[in-house]
Write a protein that holds these residues in place. Structure first.
Motif, mmCIF file in Angstrom:
data_model
loop_
_atom_site.group_PDB
_atom_site.id
_atom_site.type_symbol
_atom_site.label_atom_id
_atom_site.label_comp_id
_atom_site.label_asym_id
_atom_site.label_seq_id
_atom_site.Cartn_x
_atom_site.Cartn_y
_atom_site.Cartn_z
ATOM 1 N N PRO A 204 0.789 -1.240 0.000
ATOM 2 C CA PRO A 204 0.000 0.000 0.000
ATOM 3 C C PRO A 204 0.819 1.287 0.000
ATOM 4 O O PRO A 204 0.284 2.335 -0.327
ATOM 5 C CB PRO A 204 -0.851 -0.107 1.271
ATOM 6 C CG PRO A 204 -0.207 -1.143 2.105
ATOM 7 C CD PRO A 204 0.535 -2.062 1.186
ATOM 8 N N HIS A 206 3.187 1.661 -2.053
ATOM 9 C CA HIS A 206 3.677 1.757 -3.444
ATOM 10 C C HIS A 206 2.454 1.625 -4.357
ATOM 11 O O HIS A 206 1.558 2.469 -4.299
ATOM 12 C CB HIS A 206 4.742 0.664 -3.632
ATOM 13 C CG HIS A 206 5.546 0.732 -4.891
ATOM 14 N ND1 HIS A 206 5.608 1.837 -5.697
ATOM 15 C CD2 HIS A 206 6.350 -0.207 -5.493
ATOM 16 C CE1 HIS A 206 6.403 1.590 -6.727
ATOM 17 N NE2 HIS A 206 6.868 0.351 -6.630
ATOM 18 N N GLU A 238 -2.613 10.398 10.183
ATOM 19 C CA GLU A 238 -2.659 9.287 9.218
ATOM 20 C C GLU A 238 -2.242 9.805 7.847
ATOM 21 O O GLU A 238 -2.524 10.953 7.499
ATOM 22 C CB GLU A 238 -4.087 8.729 9.128
ATOM 23 C CG GLU A 238 -4.479 7.886 10.313
ATOM 24 C CD GLU A 238 -5.930 7.406 10.202
ATOM 25 O OE1 GLU A 238 -6.492 7.416 9.101
ATOM 26 O OE2 GLU A 238 -6.475 7.042 11.252
ATOM 27 N N LYS A 239 -1.641 8.938 7.052
ATOM 28 C CA LYS A 239 -1.255 9.313 5.684
ATOM 29 C C LYS A 239 -2.501 9.348 4.802
ATOM 30 O O LYS A 239 -3.386 8.507 4.923
ATOM 31 C CB LYS A 239 -0.278 8.285 5.120
ATOM 32 C CG LYS A 239 1.078 8.298 5.803
ATOM 33 C CD LYS A 239 2.086 9.099 4.989
ATOM 34 C CE LYS A 239 3.434 9.197 5.649
ATOM 35 N NZ LYS A 239 4.201 7.961 5.581
ATOM 36 N N MET A 241 -3.829 8.648 1.290
ATOM 37 C CA MET A 241 -3.372 7.831 0.165
ATOM 38 C C MET A 241 -3.419 8.629 -1.143
ATOM 39 O O MET A 241 -4.355 9.397 -1.375
ATOM 40 C CB MET A 241 -4.218 6.557 0.049
ATOM 41 C CG MET A 241 -3.957 5.594 1.167
ATOM 42 S SD MET A 241 -2.258 4.940 1.057
ATOM 43 C CE MET A 241 -1.773 4.924 2.743
ATOM 44 N N GLY A 242 -2.388 8.405 -1.971
ATOM 45 C CA GLY A 242 -2.343 9.123 -3.253
ATOM 46 C C GLY A 242 -1.663 10.478 -3.147
ATOM 47 O O GLY A 242 -1.655 11.240 -4.116
ATOM 48 N N PHE A 243 -1.099 10.776 -1.984
ATOM 49 C CA PHE A 243 -0.388 12.057 -1.794
ATOM 50 C C PHE A 243 1.017 11.800 -1.263
ATOM 51 O O PHE A 243 1.234 10.855 -0.510
ATOM 52 C CB PHE A 243 -1.131 12.943 -0.779
ATOM 53 C CG PHE A 243 -2.358 13.581 -1.360
ATOM 54 C CD1 PHE A 243 -2.325 14.877 -1.858
ATOM 55 C CD2 PHE A 243 -3.542 12.860 -1.432
ATOM 56 C CE1 PHE A 243 -3.454 15.451 -2.421
ATOM 57 C CE2 PHE A 243 -4.678 13.421 -1.991
ATOM 58 C CZ PHE A 243 -4.648 14.724 -2.484
ATOM 59 N N GLY A 244 1.920 12.704 -1.657
ATOM 60 C CA GLY A 244 3.296 12.620 -1.153
ATOM 61 C C GLY A 244 4.159 11.770 -2.071
ATOM 62 O O GLY A 244 3.660 10.903 -2.804
ATOM 63 N N LYS A 295 4.709 21.406 3.932
ATOM 64 C CA LYS A 295 5.205 20.082 3.503
ATOM 65 C C LYS A 295 4.868 19.883 2.019
ATOM 66 O O LYS A 295 3.746 20.180 1.606
ATOM 67 C CB LYS A 295 4.518 18.976 4.308
ATOM 68 C CG LYS A 295 4.870 18.967 5.771
ATOM 69 C CD LYS A 295 4.190 17.789 6.449
ATOM 70 C CE LYS A 295 4.416 17.816 7.944
ATOM 71 N NZ LYS A 295 3.769 16.693 8.613
ATOM 72 N N ASN A 300 0.072 12.300 -6.039
ATOM 73 C CA ASN A 300 1.049 11.532 -6.812
ATOM 74 C C ASN A 300 0.323 10.740 -7.908
ATOM 75 O O ASN A 300 -0.881 10.921 -8.116
ATOM 76 C CB ASN A 300 1.909 10.640 -5.887
ATOM 77 C CG ASN A 300 1.070 9.656 -5.074
ATOM 78 O OD1 ASN A 300 0.130 9.043 -5.608
ATOM 79 N ND2 ASN A 300 1.390 9.504 -3.796
ATOM 80 N N VAL A 301 1.047 9.843 -8.544
ATOM 81 C CA VAL A 301 0.505 9.101 -9.700
ATOM 82 C C VAL A 301 -0.750 8.292 -9.342
ATOM 83 O O VAL A 301 -1.568 7.976 -10.206
ATOM 84 C CB VAL A 301 1.622 8.195 -10.287
ATOM 85 C CG1 VAL A 301 1.976 7.061 -9.331
ATOM 86 C CG2 VAL A 301 1.280 7.670 -11.647
ATOM 87 N N ASP A 302 -0.885 7.951 -8.058
ATOM 88 C CA ASP A 302 -1.989 7.068 -7.668
ATOM 89 C C ASP A 302 -3.295 7.796 -7.376
ATOM 90 O O ASP A 302 -4.321 7.149 -7.204
ATOM 91 C CB ASP A 302 -1.589 6.260 -6.420
ATOM 92 C CG ASP A 302 -0.574 5.191 -6.753
ATOM 93 O OD1 ASP A 302 -0.652 4.662 -7.871
ATOM 94 O OD2 ASP A 302 0.295 4.903 -5.919
#
Ligand code: ACO
Length: 355
Positions: A204, A206, A238-239, A241-244, A295, A300-302
Motif C-alpha cells: 500500500p 507503493h 494518518e497518511k 493515500m495518493g499524496f506525497g 510540507k 502523486n501518480v496514484d
C-alpha cells in the motif's frame, strides 16, 4: 544502451523516459513507449508495426495456465493471482534458459503481452464470467478493457487506458524496479525479476495506494464530506493515500496529466461527481499540509488515476494489477540494463538508515 532509462527532476516536476518528456510520450501508443524503454530508441513506423504485431500475437495464454487461474481462490487480491501465474507460466517459455539478448527480448515480449490477459482472465473468473480471448487487432489499452468488460471501449476510454499504461510504465529506481533489478543482478531469469517487481508493487505504500484512493473516494461519497474526512485524518496523523512522494517536492507531472484526463472523462460522461470529490480532497490537503505546514505533499501518480478507474467502472481490486501491466516494460528495461552490467547489487546494511 546510451540514453538513461529515466530522468526525474523532483523539484521542477519533470519526468522523461529515454530523454523524452512524459507530456510528449502520452501522445504515443503504449507499444511505442514500451519499445522505447526496452530497446532504447523510439521505433520508426516499420519497427513499431513489427513490435506491435509480435506483442499482439503473444497475448494468448494456454489451457494449462487457464486451469491454474481457475484454481486460484476467487476472493484473493488480483496481485496475488498475478504473481502466482507469472511465476507459473515461465515453464512454458521456450526461451526460459536462453539468456542471450535475443532470448531475453522474446521473453520480454511474452511477459508484456500475456500479463493483461492473465489479469483479465482472473478478474472475469472471480466475477463468475468466462475469460475472453484477446483481440490482436486492438491496442494494448483497448484490448485490456475489452477483455475485462466483454465489449469494446469508446475511443476516449481506450486512449485513457493507453495513457494510464504509459504514465505507469517507468519511474527510475522506485521500490518495485529496484527489487526487479536486484533479482536481475544475480543473473536470475526475467520471469523471476518480474515476479520480484510484482511482489514489491503490491504494497500500500507503493502500487497498492491506488485502490486505497478509490476506497477513500467511495467512503467520502460527496464533495461536501471531503474536508472533514481529510481534517480528521490529518489530526490523527494518518497518511492520505495518493499524496506525497519520496522524489517529487512539487506536483508529480504524472499526477497532473491524470488530473486532466479524469476531468476529460468526467466531462465526456456528464458526471463530475468523483472528480469533484477528488478536487475537494486535493484542495484540503494542499491548504492544510502545503500552505499551512509547508510540507511538499501533492497528489502523486496514484490519486487521479484512482478517479479515472471510478469513471471507467474499474473496481479497486484491479487497480494495482493495472499499474503492473504498464510498469512491466520499465522493469524489463532496467533488467536489460542490469544484465549488461553483469554485476551483483549488494548494498551494505548501514545504507538502510538513509532509506
Ligand atoms: N499524507 C499525510 N502526510 C504525509 C503524506 C501523506 N500522504 N506523505 C508524507 N506525509 C508527511 C509525513 O507524515 C511526514 O511528516 P513529518 O515530517 O511531520 O513526520 C513527511 O510528510 C514526510 O513523509 P515520509 O513518509 O517520511 O515520506 P517518504 O518519502 O518516506 O514517503 C510516501 C513517501 C511513501 C509516498 C508517502 O508520502 C506516503 O506514504 N504516501 C501515501 C501512500 C502513497 O500514496 N503511495 C504511493 C506513492 S507513488 C508510488 O509508489 C507509485
Amino acid at each position: 544502451m546510451s540514453k538513461n532509462i529515466c530522468f526525474i527532476d523532483g523539484l521542477e516536476g519533470i519526468l522523461k523516459y529515454r530523454e523524452i518528456d512524459i507530456n510528449q510520450l502520452v501522445e504515443l501508443p503504449y507499444d511505442a513507449v514500451s519499445y522505447l524503454l526496452i530497446l532504447g530508441e523510439l521505433p520508426v513506423d516499420q519497427e513499431l508495426a513489427e513490435y506491435s504485431s509480435r506483442l499482439h500475437g503473444e497475448r494468448e495464454i494456454n489451457r494449462e495456465v487457464m486451469d491454474i487461474i481457475r484454481m486460484c481462490k476467487l476472493n484473493i487480491d488480483s496481485m496475488e493471482a498475478l504473481r502466482t501465474i507469472v511465476s507459473f507460466i515461465s515453464q512454458f517459455d521456450p526461451d526460459i534458459n536462453d539468456s542471450s539478448p535475443e532470448g531475453n527480448l522474446r521473453k520480454a515480449i511474452r511477459l508484456i503481452a500475456k500479463i493483461p490477459t492473465i489479469v483479465a482472465a482472473y478478474y472475469r473468473m472471480a466475477n463468475g464470467k468466462e475469460p475472453l480471448p484477446p483481440d490482436r487487432f486492438l491496442s494494448h489499452g483497448a484490448n485490456f478493457l475489452y477483455m475485462i468488460r466483454g465489449s469494446k471501449p469508446s475511443q476516449l476510454e481506450a486512449e485513457v487506458m493507453e495513457k494510464d499504461f504509459i504514465l505507469s510504465a517507468e519511474h527510475e529506481l522506485n521500490a518495485s524496479t529496484f527489487s526487479s533489478r536486484v533479482t536481475a543482478s544475480t543473473l536470475s531469469d526475467l520471469y523471476s525479476a518480474v515476479v520480484s517487481g510484482l511482489c514489491t508493487l503490491k504494497g500500500p505504500l507503493h502500487g497498492g495506494a491506488r485502490s486505497e484512493v478509490m476506497n477513500m473516494i467511495e467512503e467520502i461519497a460527496c464533495p461536501e464530506n471531503a474536508e472533514e474526512f481529510i481534517l480528521e485524518k490529518i489530526a490523527k496523523k494518518e497518511k492520505i493515500m495518493g499524496f506525497g512522494h519520496r522524489v517529487y517536492k512539487t506536483y508529480d507531472p504524472r499526477g497532473m496529466i491524470f488530473k486532466q484526463l479524469s476531468r476529460q472523462l468526467a466531462e465526456a460522461k456528464g458526471d463530475m461527481h468523483w472528480y469533484e470529490i477528488a478536487e475537494a480532497i486535493e484542495n484540503t490537503v494542499i491548504r492544510e499540509l502545503v500552505e499551512k505546514k509547508g510540507k511538499p505533499i501533492y497528489p502523486n501518480v496514484d490519486f487521479y488515476s484512482g478517479v479515472i478507474y471510478k469513471y471507467m467502472d474499474i473496481p479497486p481490486q484491479l487497480a494495482t494489477s493495472i499499474f503492473a501491466i504498464g510498469r512491466v516494460s520499465g522493469w524489463i528495461a532496467h533488467c536489460f540494463d542490469q544484465y549488461e552490467k553483469k554485476r551483483i547489487i549488494r548494498p551494505r546494511a548501514f545504507m538502510l538508515d538513509e532509506c
